[in-house]
Motif scaffolding. Structure first.
Motif, PDB file in Angstrom:
ATOM      1  N   GLY A 189       0.718  -1.285   0.122  1.00  0.00           N
ATOM      2  CA  GLY A 189      -0.092   0.096   0.014  1.00  0.00           C
ATOM      3  C   GLY A 189       0.925   1.283  -0.138  1.00  0.00           C
ATOM      4  N   GLU A 190       0.199   2.338  -0.258  1.00  0.00           N
ATOM      5  CA  GLU A 190       0.678   3.625  -0.190  1.00  0.00           C
ATOM      6  C   GLU A 190       1.100   4.125   1.175  1.00  0.00           C
ATOM      7  OE1 GLU A 190      -0.922   6.557  -2.647  1.00  0.00           O
ATOM      8  OE2 GLU A 190      -0.886   5.159  -4.329  1.00  0.00           O
ATOM      9  N   ILE A 191       2.223   4.747   1.401  1.00  0.00           N
ATOM     10  CA  ILE A 191       2.700   5.130   2.805  1.00  0.00           C
ATOM     11  C   ILE A 191       2.689   6.580   2.652  1.00  0.00           C
ATOM     12  CG2 ILE A 191       4.159   5.436   4.789  1.00  0.00           C
ATOM     13  CD1 ILE A 191       5.207   2.493   4.235  1.00  0.00           C
ATOM     14  N   SER A 192       1.775   7.580   3.023  1.00  0.00           N
ATOM     15  CA  SER A 192       2.023   8.912   2.766  1.00  0.00           C
ATOM     16  C   SER A 192       3.211   9.707   3.461  1.00  0.00           C
ATOM     17  CB  SER A 192       0.646   9.525   3.055  1.00  0.00           C
ATOM     18  OG  SER A 192       0.376   9.450   4.573  1.00  0.00           O
ATOM     19  N   GLY A 193       3.377   9.124   4.898  1.00  0.00           N
ATOM     20  CA  GLY A 193       4.638   9.649   5.436  1.00  0.00           C
ATOM     21  C   GLY A 193       5.808   8.779   5.651  1.00  0.00           C
ATOM     22  N   PRO A 194       6.482   8.605   6.583  1.00  0.00           N
ATOM     23  CA  PRO A 194       8.037   8.019   6.586  1.00  0.00           C
ATOM     24  C   PRO A 194       7.556   6.400   7.058  1.00  0.00           C
ATOM     25  CG  PRO A 194       7.590   9.306   8.685  1.00  0.00           C
ATOM     26  CD  PRO A 194       6.229   9.548   7.988  1.00  0.00           C
ATOM     27  N   ILE A 195       8.746   5.865   6.647  1.00  0.00           N
ATOM     28  CA  ILE A 195       8.818   4.195   7.236  1.00  0.00           C
ATOM     29  C   ILE A 195      10.031   4.324   7.861  1.00  0.00           C
ATOM     30  CG2 ILE A 195       9.384   3.447   5.171  1.00  0.00           C
ATOM     31  CD1 ILE A 195       8.565   0.778   5.788  1.00  0.00           C
ATOM     32  N   HIS A 196      10.077   3.843   9.056  1.00  0.00           N
ATOM     33  CA  HIS A 196      11.425   4.017  10.005  1.00  0.00           C
ATOM     34  C   HIS A 196      11.560   2.470  10.480  1.00  0.00           C
ATOM     35  CE1 HIS A 196      11.490   8.425  11.197  1.00  0.00           C
ATOM     36  NE2 HIS A 196      11.482   8.220  10.130  1.00  0.00           N
ATOM     37  N   LEU A 197      12.555   1.633  10.155  1.00  0.00           N
ATOM     38  CA  LEU A 197      13.149   0.482  10.601  1.00  0.00           C
ATOM     39  C   LEU A 197      14.152   0.707  11.764  1.00  0.00           C
ATOM     40  CD1 LEU A 197      13.224  -1.035   7.165  1.00  0.00           C
ATOM     41  CD2 LEU A 197      11.288  -0.910   8.613  1.00  0.00           C
ATOM     42  N   SER A 198      14.041  -0.231  12.913  1.00  0.00           N
ATOM     43  CA  SER A 198      15.095  -0.258  13.910  1.00  0.00           C
ATOM     44  C   SER A 198      15.135  -1.795  14.234  1.00  0.00           C
ATOM     45  CB  SER A 198      14.778   0.838  15.063  1.00  0.00           C
ATOM     46  OG  SER A 198      15.716   0.851  15.892  1.00  0.00           O
ATOM     47  N   GLN A 199      16.423  -2.044  14.390  1.00  0.00           N
ATOM     48  CA  GLN A 199      16.850  -3.591  14.774  1.00  0.00           C
ATOM     49  C   GLN A 199      16.087  -4.768  14.048  1.00  0.00           C
ATOM     50  OE1 GLN A 199      16.220  -3.612  18.929  1.00  0.00           O
ATOM     51  NE2 GLN A 199      16.652  -1.488  19.389  1.00  0.00           N
ATOM     52  N   VAL A 200      16.355  -4.383  12.742  1.00  0.00           N
ATOM     53  CA  VAL A 200      15.965  -5.407  11.680  1.00  0.00           C
ATOM     54  C   VAL A 200      17.005  -6.212  11.226  1.00  0.00           C
ATOM     55  CG1 VAL A 200      14.675  -5.878   9.356  1.00  0.00           C
ATOM     56  CG2 VAL A 200      13.935  -4.004  10.854  1.00  0.00           C
ATOM     57  N   THR A 201      16.948  -7.699  11.432  1.00  0.00           N
ATOM     58  CA  THR A 201      17.911  -8.429  11.110  1.00  0.00           C
ATOM     59  C   THR A 201      17.663  -9.601  10.276  1.00  0.00           C
ATOM     60  OG1 THR A 201      17.932  -9.608  13.139  1.00  0.00           O
ATOM     61  CG2 THR A 201      19.549  -7.753  12.982  1.00  0.00           C
ATOM     62  N   THR A 202      18.462  -9.795   9.289  1.00  0.00           N
ATOM     63  CA  THR A 202      17.963 -11.139   8.447  1.00  0.00           C
ATOM     64  C   THR A 202      16.672 -11.197   7.998  1.00  0.00           C
ATOM     65  OG1 THR A 202      19.665 -12.227   9.915  1.00  0.00           O
ATOM     66  CG2 THR A 202      18.616 -13.719   8.265  1.00  0.00           C
ATOM     67  N   SER A 203      16.035 -10.217   7.125  1.00  0.00           N
ATOM     68  CA  SER A 203      14.676 -10.061   7.021  1.00  0.00           C
ATOM     69  C   SER A 203      14.753  -9.374   5.560  1.00  0.00           C
ATOM     70  CB  SER A 203      13.961  -9.116   7.904  1.00  0.00           C
ATOM     71  OG  SER A 203      13.977  -9.725   9.107  1.00  0.00           O
ATOM     72  N   ALA A 204      13.524  -9.446   4.842  1.00  0.00           N
ATOM     73  CA  ALA A 204      13.337  -8.728   3.784  1.00  0.00           C
ATOM     74  C   ALA A 204      12.191  -7.756   3.834  1.00  0.00           C
ATOM     75  CB  ALA A 204      12.808  -9.719   2.644  1.00  0.00           C
ATOM     76  N   ILE A 205      12.310  -6.336   3.437  1.00  0.00           N
ATOM     77  CA  ILE A 205      11.331  -5.279   3.574  1.00  0.00           C
ATOM     78  C   ILE A 205      11.298  -4.738   2.237  1.00  0.00           C
ATOM     79  CG2 ILE A 205      11.082  -3.160   4.659  1.00  0.00           C
ATOM     80  CD1 ILE A 205      11.621  -5.413   6.534  1.00  0.00           C
ATOM     81  N   VAL A 206       9.996  -5.021   1.765  1.00  0.00           N
ATOM     82  CA  VAL A 206       9.467  -4.376   0.453  1.00  0.00           C
ATOM     83  C   VAL A 206       8.451  -3.249   0.658  1.00  0.00           C
ATOM     84  CG1 VAL A 206       8.308  -5.130  -1.790  1.00  0.00           C
ATOM     85  CG2 VAL A 206       9.693  -6.748  -0.461  1.00  0.00           C
ATOM     86  N   VAL A 207       8.706  -2.140   0.085  1.00  0.00           N
ATOM     87  CA  VAL A 207       7.914  -0.892   0.169  1.00  0.00           C
ATOM     88  C   VAL A 207       7.447  -0.215  -1.076  1.00  0.00           C
ATOM     89  CG1 VAL A 207       7.981   1.483   1.309  1.00  0.00           C
ATOM     90  CG2 VAL A 207       9.146  -0.444   2.435  1.00  0.00           C
ATOM     91  N   ARG A 208       6.197  -0.143  -1.212  1.00  0.00           N
ATOM     92  CA  ARG A 208       5.815   0.585  -2.674  1.00  0.00           C
ATOM     93  C   ARG A 208       6.057   1.775  -2.623  1.00  0.00           C
ATOM     94  NH1 ARG A 208      -0.584   0.777  -3.773  1.00  0.00           N
ATOM     95  NH2 ARG A 208      -0.391   2.458  -5.774  1.00  0.00           N
ATOM     96  N   GLN A 209       5.599   2.657  -1.624  1.00  0.00           N
ATOM     97  CA  GLN A 209       5.795   4.030  -1.654  1.00  0.00           C
ATOM     98  C   GLN A 209       5.791   4.533  -0.338  1.00  0.00           C
ATOM     99  OE1 GLN A 209       2.600   5.940  -4.160  1.00  0.00           O
ATOM    100  NE2 GLN A 209       2.903   7.826  -3.012  1.00  0.00           N
ATOM    101  N   ALA A 210       6.530   5.655  -0.109  1.00  0.00           N
ATOM    102  CA  ALA A 210       6.885   6.297   1.263  1.00  0.00           C
ATOM    103  C   ALA A 210       7.686   7.515   1.123  1.00  0.00           C
ATOM    104  CB  ALA A 210       7.675   5.476   2.410  1.00  0.00           C
ATOM    105  N   HIS A 211       7.126   8.586   1.859  1.00  0.00           N
ATOM    106  CA  HIS A 211       7.721  10.000   1.905  1.00  0.00           C
ATOM    107  C   HIS A 211       9.049   9.917   2.188  1.00  0.00           C
ATOM    108  CE1 HIS A 211       7.828  14.327   1.970  1.00  0.00           C
ATOM    109  NE2 HIS A 211       8.330  14.221   3.115  1.00  0.00           N
ATOM    110  N   GLN A 212       9.528   9.005   3.130  1.00  0.00           N
ATOM    111  CA  GLN A 212      10.906   9.065   4.035  1.00  0.00           C
ATOM    112  C   GLN A 212      11.059   7.604   4.157  1.00  0.00           C
ATOM    113  OE1 GLN A 212      12.002  10.383   7.807  1.00  0.00           O
ATOM    114  NE2 GLN A 212      13.588  11.315   6.947  1.00  0.00           N
TER     115      GLN A 212
END
Length: 346
Positions: A189-212
């Motif tokens: 989905g669409e993220i109109s603002g930011p996406i913040h990741l902290s302490q992420v290990t051995t993972s996969a992150i897929v982002v369609r849309q984000a402001h930051q």
């Protein structure tokens, strides 16, 4: 405009937006009863803003650091005063309305008893501007998030061995992920603002849309980004970035080399050794096939099939050392497509 100036401008814009939201909530004339959801939502938003100001000290001038710190201190005082005013003295419990927002593996609304030991609390107040959807302490679960109000913030914490799928039909204001390991998080989905990741290990992150997009204290992960701005990493290493282009009409993505900039605050000058992109020698562990399989799993109706498919997908998408029997893999894929009534793509 330099990278430093761009980063500063992004922070200024995000700070003003977040502060405006908090000012509105703290100055409201009427409050829901009970006010538990409202207090929790403000607490989460304020904590996120305080963290952003702390992180921004590495690139803000001393005067700006003092000015923004003073503003969050004032917000904190106002929040404490509001909490004393509207909250009862006794200990409170989270709302039980979580069944309205979290779904089980095949997209149907799941009763809380079906999801134990998951603790999930969407903190939704009666005020129009507040909606915080929280998922925490998830282990070995496939979760499809139902459509949410566009103003919703998604908070994920203590996620392990999971697949979290947010479909393209869901739009939301921001995402914060803390303590995530051996998991796949797909934000189609669409993220109109930011996406913040902290302490992420051995993972996969897929982002369609984000402001930051921001990563802190993370490692050994694939990051596939669509349309994102303000890409920042800090105290992180062994990250592989790739460009993801979404075709939501056909539930597909394409993956290519990431050619946009990444600001590494630990290496402000020159190419950072903490991240790379795909080339002839390097690729993401997460592939187009894994994305399509997650789409199918989100539509499946057999719980055991979902669990088996999730486990196999996580293993295949997060490790290059695991080899599966090809015949069993094809048989499982055919059964899954049959169960979701979708044709097998060539």
């Amino acid at each position: 405009m330099s990278k430093l100036h761009q980063t500063q401008q992004t922070f200024y814009i995000n700070f003003r937006t977040a502060k405006k939201e908090l000012d509105t909530l703290l100055a409201a004339d009427a409050f829901p009863s009970p006010a538990t959801d409202l207090i929790d939502a403000i607490d989460q938003k304020l904590a996120a803003l305080i963290e952003d100001v702390q992180n921004a000290k590495v690139y803000l001038a001393p005067y700006d650091q003092r000015a923004y710190t003073s503003q969050v201190d004032q917000l904190t005082k106002e929040f404490r005063a509001l909490k004393e005013k509207v909250m009862p003295k006794s200990k409170f419990a989270f709302s039980t309305r979580s069944r309205k927002f979290i779904t089980n593996g095949h997209g149907a609304e799941a009763d809380c008893s079906q999801l134990k030991p998951i603790k999930s609390s969407p903190l939704v107040s009666d005020l129009r501007s507040i909606a915080v959807h929280q998922l925490q302490r998830l282990d070995s679960k496939f979760v499809t998030v139902q459509p949410l109000p566009a103003s919703t913030s998604i908070l994920l914490s203590q996620i392990s061995n999971c697949i979290i799928f947010v479909p393209s039909s869901t739009s939301f204001s921001s995402v914060r992920v803390t303590d995530c390991t051996k998991s796949i998080l797909v934000f189609a989905g669409e993220i109109s603002g930011p996406i913040h990741l902290s302490q992420v290990t051995t993972s996969a992150i897929v982002v369609r849309q984000a402001h930051q997009f921001r990563v802190h204290e993370s490692s050994d992960s694939d990051i596939l980004l669509g349309e994102t701005g303000g890409r920042i990493i800090e105290k992180s290493d062994d990250l592989i970035f790739a460009k993801a282009e979404f075709d939501n009409a056909n539930d597909r993505i394409t993956i290519s080399q990431f050619t946009e900039s990444i600001d590494d605050f630990d290496h402000p000058a020159g190419q950072s050794p903490n991240w790379s992109t795909i080339d002839e020698d390097t690729t993401t562990k997460f592939t187009v096939e894994h994305y399509e399989r997650i789409i199918l799993l989100s539509q499946a109706t057999n719980d055991q099939q979902i669990q088996d498919g999730m486990t196999k997908t996580i293993q295949a998408a997060l490790s290059r050392d695991i080899v599966f029997d090809g015949e069993d893999e094809l048989r499982g894929e055919a059964e899954l497509r049959t169960s979701t009534q979708q044709p097998i793509r060539p």
